[in-house]
Design a protein around this motif. Structure first.
Motif, mmCIF file in Angstrom:
data_model
loop_
_atom_site.group_PDB
_atom_site.id
_atom_site.type_symbol
_atom_site.label_atom_id
_atom_site.label_comp_id
_atom_site.label_asym_id
_atom_site.label_seq_id
_atom_site.Cartn_x
_atom_site.Cartn_y
_atom_site.Cartn_z
ATOM 1 N N LEU A 1 9.943 -1.227 5.845
ATOM 2 C CA LEU A 1 10.152 -0.904 4.432
ATOM 3 C C LEU A 1 11.621 -1.026 4.032
ATOM 4 C CD1 LEU A 1 7.736 2.120 3.839
ATOM 5 C CD2 LEU A 1 7.482 -0.249 3.114
ATOM 6 N N ARG A 2 12.532 -0.869 4.996
ATOM 7 C CA ARG A 2 13.952 -1.004 4.673
ATOM 8 C C ARG A 2 14.265 -2.419 4.194
ATOM 9 N NH1 ARG A 2 15.772 1.589 8.718
ATOM 10 N NH2 ARG A 2 16.199 -0.104 10.163
ATOM 11 N N GLY B 1 4.889 5.527 -4.477
ATOM 12 C CA GLY B 1 5.788 5.225 -5.584
ATOM 13 C C GLY B 1 7.249 5.224 -5.166
ATOM 14 N N MET B 2 8.085 5.944 -5.915
ATOM 15 C CA MET B 2 9.524 5.937 -5.642
ATOM 16 C C MET B 2 9.856 6.585 -4.295
ATOM 17 S SD MET B 2 10.799 8.822 -8.394
ATOM 18 C CE MET B 2 12.527 8.742 -7.878
ATOM 19 N N TRP B 3 8.942 7.441 -3.789
ATOM 20 C CA TRP B 3 9.194 8.044 -2.483
ATOM 21 C C TRP B 3 9.115 7.011 -1.366
ATOM 22 C CZ3 TRP B 3 11.610 12.371 -2.323
ATOM 23 C CH2 TRP B 3 11.436 13.311 -3.340
ATOM 24 N N ALA B 4 8.386 5.921 -1.620
ATOM 25 C CA ALA B 4 8.333 4.847 -0.629
ATOM 26 C C ALA B 4 9.703 4.200 -0.481
ATOM 27 C CB ALA B 4 7.300 3.801 -1.036
ATOM 28 N N VAL B 5 10.464 4.150 -1.580
ATOM 29 C CA VAL B 5 11.826 3.614 -1.527
ATOM 30 C C VAL B 5 12.711 4.557 -0.726
ATOM 31 C CG1 VAL B 5 13.832 2.921 -2.886
ATOM 32 C CG2 VAL B 5 11.521 2.448 -3.740
ATOM 33 N N PHE B 6 12.573 5.873 -0.996
ATOM 34 C CA PHE B 6 13.398 6.864 -0.300
ATOM 35 C C PHE B 6 13.115 6.872 1.196
ATOM 36 C CE2 PHE B 6 13.998 11.090 1.499
ATOM 37 C CZ PHE B 6 15.300 11.379 1.129
ATOM 38 N N PHE B 7 11.843 7.075 1.568
ATOM 39 C CA PHE B 7 11.498 7.155 2.985
ATOM 40 C C PHE B 7 11.509 5.784 3.655
ATOM 41 C CE2 PHE B 7 9.468 11.102 1.398
ATOM 42 C CZ PHE B 7 10.130 12.001 2.219
ATOM 43 N N GLY B 8 11.388 4.723 2.845
ATOM 44 C CA GLY B 8 11.450 3.383 3.396
ATOM 45 C C GLY B 8 12.783 3.065 4.040
ATOM 46 N N ARG B 9 13.823 3.772 3.626
ATOM 47 C CA ARG B 9 15.140 3.577 4.215
ATOM 48 C C ARG B 9 15.140 3.924 5.696
ATOM 49 N NH1 ARG B 9 19.018 0.470 4.008
ATOM 50 N NH2 ARG B 9 18.545 0.364 1.782
ATOM 51 N N PHE B 10 14.211 4.764 6.140
ATOM 52 C CA PHE B 10 14.163 5.200 7.529
ATOM 53 C C PHE B 10 13.178 4.389 8.373
ATOM 54 C CE2 PHE B 10 15.486 8.665 4.861
ATOM 55 C CZ PHE B 10 16.550 9.236 5.537
ATOM 56 N N VAL B 11 12.464 3.439 7.752
ATOM 57 C CA VAL B 11 11.476 2.613 8.456
ATOM 58 C C VAL B 11 11.906 1.154 8.379
ATOM 59 C CG1 VAL B 11 9.046 1.935 8.608
ATOM 60 C CG2 VAL B 11 9.660 4.255 7.848
ATOM 61 N N ARG C 1 0.833 -1.204 0.000
ATOM 62 C CA ARG C 1 0.000 0.000 0.000
ATOM 63 C C ARG C 1 0.867 1.253 0.000
ATOM 64 N NH1 ARG C 1 -3.206 -2.942 3.661
ATOM 65 N NH2 ARG C 1 -2.298 -1.828 5.438
ATOM 66 N N SER C 2 1.978 1.202 0.738
ATOM 67 C CA SER C 2 2.880 2.352 0.769
ATOM 68 C C SER C 2 3.468 2.604 -0.615
ATOM 69 C CB SER C 2 4.014 2.097 1.772
ATOM 70 O OG SER C 2 3.508 1.930 3.082
ATOM 71 N N PHE C 3 3.831 1.525 -1.315
ATOM 72 C CA PHE C 3 4.392 1.676 -2.656
ATOM 73 C C PHE C 3 3.357 2.224 -3.626
ATOM 74 C CE2 PHE C 3 8.090 -0.302 -1.188
ATOM 75 C CZ PHE C 3 9.062 -0.273 -2.186
#
Length: 214
Positions: A123-124, A110-120, A104-106
């Protein structure tokens, strides 16, 4: 042996390698404590142990970017059957609920889920494989992956390094006790952030089922 002498005896190359390897494996999709390892290594770099914080940040970033890219390739090749296989064997980390939350986050970001996923934490682990499963264009994934890796790894290293410098006199006075307390503070902070992220995931409303007539 004094704490400082012990830290100085650890080869810097070994620290760089362990950090890059653990973060790379975590980014690939294997649940490992990459953030805790990075925080501990950054704290070491602030205590004159021979570990260069700039090199440490570069190694952590490289591990994150390479691991995510390998995870992307695996996810693109394995597809949803891979997620189902992982969910059956590792339900705690790859259960249907976790996969649905990440997906759902993706779909939303979209690509921001990859960026901010690094901090969660969740999602990481999922970012690379799930981006591949969902066939996100690799150039978009790579941009978000690199920027997220730099901000997360470089930012974490810088913050912990400077906090360590400020606390250096305090650590010297309390020796082993100071080092243990500092590490415990770092671990507790990570656990609190993970707990908040988990609560936010559970609070997120489930998507309404689609009926056959819609």
């Amino acid at each position: 042996m004094h704490v400082q002498e012990w830290l100085d005896s650890v080869p810097a190359a070994a620290v760089y390698a362990v950090v890059a390897l653990v973060i790379g494996l975590e980014s690939l999709g294997i649940p490992l404590p990459g953030e805790i390892i990075l925080v501990s290594a950054a704290l070491m770099s602030s205590q004159h142990s021979g570990v260069n914080p700039v090199v440490l940040g570069v190694c952590a970033t490289a591990g994150a970017v390479i691991g995510d890219s390998i995870g992307y390739a695996i996810g693109r090749r394995g597809g949803r059957p891979l997620l189902a296989w992982l969910g059956a064997r590792f339900p705690r980390h790859f259960g249907a609920g976790h996969v649905a939350t990440a997906e759902r986050s993706f779909q939303k970001w979209g690509m921001w889920a990859v960026f901010f996923g690094r901090f969660v934490a969740l999602l990481r682990i999922f970012a690379g494989p799930l981006a591949g499963v969902l066939h996100m264009p690799y150039w978009k994934f790579l941009i978000a992956n690199v920027l997220g890796g730099i901000c997360w790894a470089g930012g974490t290293t810088a913050v912990i390094y400077y906090v360590g410098l400020v606390a250096e006199d305090w650590l010297k006075r309390f020796s082993y006790l100071g080092l243990v307390v500092a590490l415990l503070i770092g671990l507790v902070s990570v656990l609190v952030l993970k707990r908040k992220a988990k609560k936010a995931q559970h609070a997120e409303p489930e998507p309404e089922p689609v009926t056959a007539g819609e």
